[in-house]
Design a protein around this motif. Structure first.
Motif, PDB file in Angstrom:
ATOM      1  N   VAL A 152      35.976  -2.916 -15.216  1.00  0.00           N
ATOM      2  CA  VAL A 152      35.696  -3.740 -16.384  1.00  0.00           C
ATOM      3  C   VAL A 152      35.177  -5.094 -15.913  1.00  0.00           C
ATOM      4  O   VAL A 152      35.836  -5.774 -15.128  1.00  0.00           O
ATOM      5  CB  VAL A 152      36.964  -3.929 -17.239  1.00  0.00           C
ATOM      6  N   LEU A 153      34.004  -5.460 -16.385  1.00  0.00           N
ATOM      7  CA  LEU A 153      33.483  -6.810 -16.180  1.00  0.00           C
ATOM      8  C   LEU A 153      33.869  -7.598 -17.420  1.00  0.00           C
ATOM      9  O   LEU A 153      33.299  -7.403 -18.496  1.00  0.00           O
ATOM     10  CB  LEU A 153      31.965  -6.800 -15.996  1.00  0.00           C
ATOM     11  N   ARG A 154      34.873  -8.451 -17.268  1.00  0.00           N
ATOM     12  CA  ARG A 154      35.401  -9.195 -18.412  1.00  0.00           C
ATOM     13  C   ARG A 154      34.921 -10.648 -18.343  1.00  0.00           C
ATOM     14  O   ARG A 154      35.149 -11.338 -17.349  1.00  0.00           O
ATOM     15  CB  ARG A 154      36.917  -9.166 -18.437  1.00  0.00           C
ATOM     16  N   VAL A 155      34.259 -11.086 -19.413  1.00  0.00           N
ATOM     17  CA  VAL A 155      33.887 -12.489 -19.527  1.00  0.00           C
ATOM     18  C   VAL A 155      35.067 -13.202 -20.184  1.00  0.00           C
ATOM     19  O   VAL A 155      35.403 -12.944 -21.331  1.00  0.00           O
ATOM     20  CB  VAL A 155      32.591 -12.658 -20.348  1.00  0.00           C
ATOM     21  N   LEU A 156      35.715 -14.061 -19.399  1.00  0.00           N
ATOM     22  CA  LEU A 156      36.916 -14.752 -19.857  1.00  0.00           C
ATOM     23  C   LEU A 156      36.590 -15.981 -20.704  1.00  0.00           C
ATOM     24  O   LEU A 156      37.337 -16.330 -21.610  1.00  0.00           O
ATOM     25  CB  LEU A 156      37.758 -15.185 -18.654  1.00  0.00           C
ATOM     26  N   ASP A 157      35.488 -16.648 -20.350  1.00  0.00           N
ATOM     27  CA  ASP A 157      35.143 -17.881 -21.051  1.00  0.00           C
ATOM     28  C   ASP A 157      33.627 -17.978 -21.169  1.00  0.00           C
ATOM     29  O   ASP A 157      32.914 -17.721 -20.203  1.00  0.00           O
ATOM     30  CB  ASP A 157      35.695 -19.089 -20.287  1.00  0.00           C
ATOM     31  N   TYR A 158      33.184 -18.337 -22.356  1.00  0.00           N
ATOM     32  CA  TYR A 158      31.754 -18.530 -22.636  1.00  0.00           C
ATOM     33  C   TYR A 158      31.653 -19.847 -23.386  1.00  0.00           C
ATOM     34  O   TYR A 158      32.048 -19.930 -24.544  1.00  0.00           O
ATOM     35  CB  TYR A 158      31.249 -17.360 -23.481  1.00  0.00           C
ATOM     36  N   THR A 159      31.182 -20.891 -22.688  1.00  0.00           N
ATOM     37  CA  THR A 159      31.169 -22.216 -23.285  1.00  0.00           C
ATOM     38  C   THR A 159      29.776 -22.832 -23.243  1.00  0.00           C
ATOM     39  O   THR A 159      29.360 -23.353 -22.196  1.00  0.00           O
ATOM     40  CB  THR A 159      32.156 -23.156 -22.547  1.00  0.00           C
ATOM     41  N   PRO A 160      29.050 -22.774 -24.363  1.00  0.00           N
ATOM     42  CA  PRO A 160      27.777 -23.491 -24.420  1.00  0.00           C
ATOM     43  C   PRO A 160      28.027 -24.942 -24.836  1.00  0.00           C
ATOM     44  O   PRO A 160      28.907 -25.220 -25.653  1.00  0.00           O
ATOM     45  CB  PRO A 160      26.998 -22.741 -25.495  1.00  0.00           C
TER      46      PRO A 160
END
Length: 169
Positions: free
Chosen positions: A76-84
């Motif tokens: 699993v490639l999990r994106v933990l945080d996405y902050t623009p």
């Protein structure tokens, strides 16, 4: 005369070899940038409102040989945080700084960490004169897509080069 022919043959051989190397020719073998076998099957787990990043990751990961799958043997490639972030600097000209920070890790199907979380950042900026330009949104939308594409390429390179630190036990 025999010595001259030998020297000419050696010089010709070396010249052709240098020419082949110079034009980028190399023998086919194992690609050191190929995706490690353990990450050949991945499932993407993304936060909400990250469709563009998911699309770009799908394209780039598939191009490197990763099979996107929901099977039980897929990591699993999990994106933990996405902050623009959007920062506006006003002056005689208005400058807009766009920054995207993404933190991700690879896990097994049970949620156990395989790699430590990795944070990647991409940014772009542009300037405009408020009095003369009214295309701010078009340029910003375009640069946001560029920033997302840049982060997707960084994630793909990190996985393909196997540069992710293993999780601590």
């Amino acid at each position: 005369m025999h010595l001259v022919q030998r020297v000419a043959a050696v010089v010709l051989t070396l010249g052709l070899s240098v020419g082949l190397v110079g034009c980028g020719f190399h023998l086919k073998g194992n690609n050191p940038a190929a995706t490690p076998l353990v990450y050949n099957k991945l499932t993407l787990v993304m936060p909400d409102n990250t469709d563009e990043l998911e699309n770009r990751l799908s394209i780039y990961l598939t191009a490197t040989g990763v099979q996107l799958s929901n099977s039980n043997d897929a990591y699993v490639l999990r994106v933990l945080d996405y902050t623009p972030r959007r920062q506006l600097l006003n002056g005689k000209l208005t400058e807009v700084l766009l920054r995207l920070t993404v933190t991700f890790q690879i896990e097994d199907r049970q949620g156990n960490k395989i790699t430590e979380p990795r944070t990647l950042t991409a940014s772009r900026s542009y300037q405009y004169d408020v009095a003369t330009v009214n295309t701010d949104n078009q340029q910003e939308d375009y640069l946001n897509r560029i920033v997302i594409d840049d982060v997707a390429q960084q994630v793909t390179r990190q996985i393909a080069a196997n540069r992710l630190p293993k999780a601590q036990s």
